[in-house]
Scaffold this active site. Sequence first.
Site, PDB file in Angstrom:
ATOM      1  N   CYS A 135      19.845  -1.275  10.341  1.00 42.74           N
ATOM      2  CA  CYS A 135      19.531  -0.109   9.391  1.00 42.74           C
ATOM      3  C   CYS A 135      19.802  -0.674   7.868  1.00 42.74           C
ATOM      4  O   CYS A 135      19.441   0.090   6.969  1.00 42.74           O
ATOM      5  CB  CYS A 135      20.037   1.075   9.628  1.00 42.74           C
ATOM      6  SG  CYS A 135      21.777   1.002  10.138  1.00 42.74           S
TER       7      CYS A 135
HETATM    8  C1  LIG Z   1      22.408   0.278  14.371  1.00 44.19           C
HETATM    9  S1  LIG Z   1      23.065  -0.842  15.552  1.00 44.19           S
HETATM   10  C2  LIG Z   1      22.645   0.050  16.953  1.00 44.19           C
HETATM   11  C3  LIG Z   1      23.735   1.055  17.541  1.00 44.19           C
HETATM   12  C4  LIG Z   1      22.909   1.441  18.939  1.00 44.19           C
HETATM   13  N1  LIG Z   1      21.730   1.817  18.915  1.00 44.19           N
HETATM   14  C5  LIG Z   1      23.851   2.332  19.570  1.00 44.19           C
HETATM   15  O1  LIG Z   1      23.691   3.815  19.524  1.00 44.19           O
HETATM   16  O2  LIG Z   1      25.256   2.126  19.763  1.00 44.19           O
HETATM   17  C6  LIG Z   1      22.318  -2.212  15.345  1.00 44.19           C
HETATM   18  C7  LIG Z   1      22.775  -3.284  16.257  1.00 44.19           C
HETATM   19  O3  LIG Z   1      21.994  -4.366  16.364  1.00 44.19           O
HETATM   20  C8  LIG Z   1      22.362  -5.635  16.357  1.00 44.19           C
HETATM   21  N2  LIG Z   1      21.713  -6.857  15.892  1.00 44.19           N
HETATM   22  C9  LIG Z   1      21.383  -7.225  14.713  1.00 44.19           C
HETATM   23  N3  LIG Z   1      20.791  -8.195  14.996  1.00 44.19           N
HETATM   24  C10 LIG Z   1      20.339  -8.539  16.014  1.00 44.19           C
HETATM   25  C11 LIG Z   1      19.459  -9.297  16.914  1.00 44.19           C
HETATM   26  N4  LIG Z   1      18.813 -10.359  16.370  1.00 44.19           N
HETATM   27  N5  LIG Z   1      19.145  -9.288  18.021  1.00 44.19           N
HETATM   28  C12 LIG Z   1      20.122  -8.374  18.907  1.00 44.19           C
HETATM   29  N6  LIG Z   1      20.778  -7.414  18.306  1.00 44.19           N
HETATM   30  C13 LIG Z   1      20.975  -7.509  16.805  1.00 44.19           C
HETATM   31  C14 LIG Z   1      23.694  -5.425  15.577  1.00 44.19           C
HETATM   32  O4  LIG Z   1      24.736  -6.366  16.179  1.00 44.19           O
HETATM   33  C15 LIG Z   1      24.328  -3.912  15.981  1.00 44.19           C
HETATM   34  O5  LIG Z   1      24.889  -3.895  17.107  1.00 44.19           O
END
Ligand SMILES: C[S@@+](CC[C@H](N)C(=O)[O-])C[C@H]1O[C@@H](n2cnc3c(N)ncnc32)[C@H](O)[C@@H]1O
Length: 378
Positions: A135
Site C-alpha cells: 500500500c
Molecule cells: C499490506 S502487507 C499484507 C498484509 C496481509 N494481507 C495481512 O493481513 O497480514 C503487503 C505484503 O506484501 C508483501 N509483498 C511485497 N511485494 C511482494 C511481492 N512482489 N510478492 C509477494 N509479496 C510481496 C510484503 O512483504 C507485505 O508483507
Amino acid sequence: MPYDLTDEQRDRYRATSVRSQLRKQAYLRNHSEDAPVGGIKLGQRLDPEDLMPQLDQNGLTSLSLFSGGGGLDIGFERAGFAHRASVEILDVCGETLRANRPSWEVHSGNLDGDVRSVAFSKFRGVDVVHGGPPCQPFSIAGKQAGAADPRNMWPDFIRCVLQTKPRAFVAENVPGLLDRKFESFVQQNIIDPLAGGYTVFRFKLSAHDFGVPQARKRVFFVGFRSKKDAARWIEPAPTHGDVATLFGPLLPRNTARCALGLPASDFDVVAPTLRSGFTGPRNTTGVLNSRAALKIWNGMGIWPNGVQSTASKAAAYPPENGHFRMSVADCALLQGFPSSWRFSGAVYQALGQIGNSVCPPAAYAVARQVARALKDGE
Ligand SMILES: C[S@@+](CC[C@H](N)C(=O)[O-])C[C@H]1O[C@@H](n2cnc3c(N)ncnc32)[C@H](O)[C@@H]1O
C-alpha cells in the site's frame, strides 16, 4: 523520533533513551534474552478469538497473496475457508505462517514467494483469491505515486484473478486508494481489466467497529464472477459501537487499557492506529504513528516505544514516566490477533508484520459475508 524536534528535545530524548538502554542491559545481565513470557499485568481481558468464533468448514478454498504475517489468512480460516496456499516475498513472514500452520502450503522468499513471477494457472479452481497488494504507493505516509510507483502490485493481483478465475476475490488496501486523486488509477488498474468478468464492490471498514481495540480504517474491494452471487453480497455490519441499530444495541467498543488488562483509569479509548512497518525509520521498535497519537497513548498511560519481545522484559524496566511498556503480544492483541499466533523474527520484524496486517476480526467479517454470498447460491 521521526517528528520535528528542537535540539533541546532531541537531547532529552537521547538521554532518556541511553538511561533506558542501561536499565535494559542491567536487567539482561540477570535474565536470558529468551525469558519466558510473564509479567505483572492483571491479565488480558479481551480474547480476539471471541470476536471471530471458528465457523465450520464451508467447503470453499482461499488463495492468499501478499500474505504478510497472516491477518487476512486468519480471518478466512476462522470463517470456515480451507487454505489453498499463501504467497509472500519476505522469508520472515513465511516463517510465521509455517510455524503457526505447519500444514499450510506457503511460498515465501525472493525465489518462490514473489507474486510477480508466479504462474497462477496451477491454482485454477480456487474459490476465493484474497490479498493486500503493498500500500505504500497510496499511503498518506508515502509520496502517493500510485501507478508510477514500482511497488504497485495491483497488476499482479488482477493477473492472478484473471488466471485462476475464482468465484470471488477480496483485495484490501489503505483508505487513500478511494481518494479522488486515485479514481482513474482504480478505474484503469482494477475495474477496467475485470470488466465483464466481475462485479466489484468497494467499501471502508473501521476495525474498532468489529471489536478490535484500535482505530484502523481499511478499504476493501470485493468482486464476484456470477451476477447472482454479486446480488447476494451485503457489506459486513458493525458489531461494536455507540449507537443502537434495528437489531438492538451494538456491543460497547473495546478500549486499549481494558483489553490489555491494565487497571481502570479515567481515560481509556481505542488505541491509535499502530504504525505500519513501512512508515518511520526501519528497525524501530515503536508503534507510534503521529504526534496526535502520542497524546492519546500518553493519556492512557501506555508507552508506544521500545516494545519488548516478552511481557516479562517489558515489565522489567518500565519507562521513566511510569507508563505501561508493551510487548509484541500486547501489540498483536491491539491488532486483534489470537494470542496463540506467534510472529517470527526480531521485535521490529514482528511489529512490521502486525502493523501491516488486516486486523483478523475485520478480515473475518468480510470473509463471512463472501461465504454467505457464495453459499446461498448453491
Ligand atoms: C499490506 S502487507 C499484507 C498484509 C496481509 N494481507 C495481512 O493481513 O497480514 C503487503 C505484503 O506484501 C508483501 N509483498 C511485497 N511485494 C511482494 C511481492 N512482489 N510478492 C509477494 N509479496 C510481496 C510484503 O512483504 C507485505 O508483507
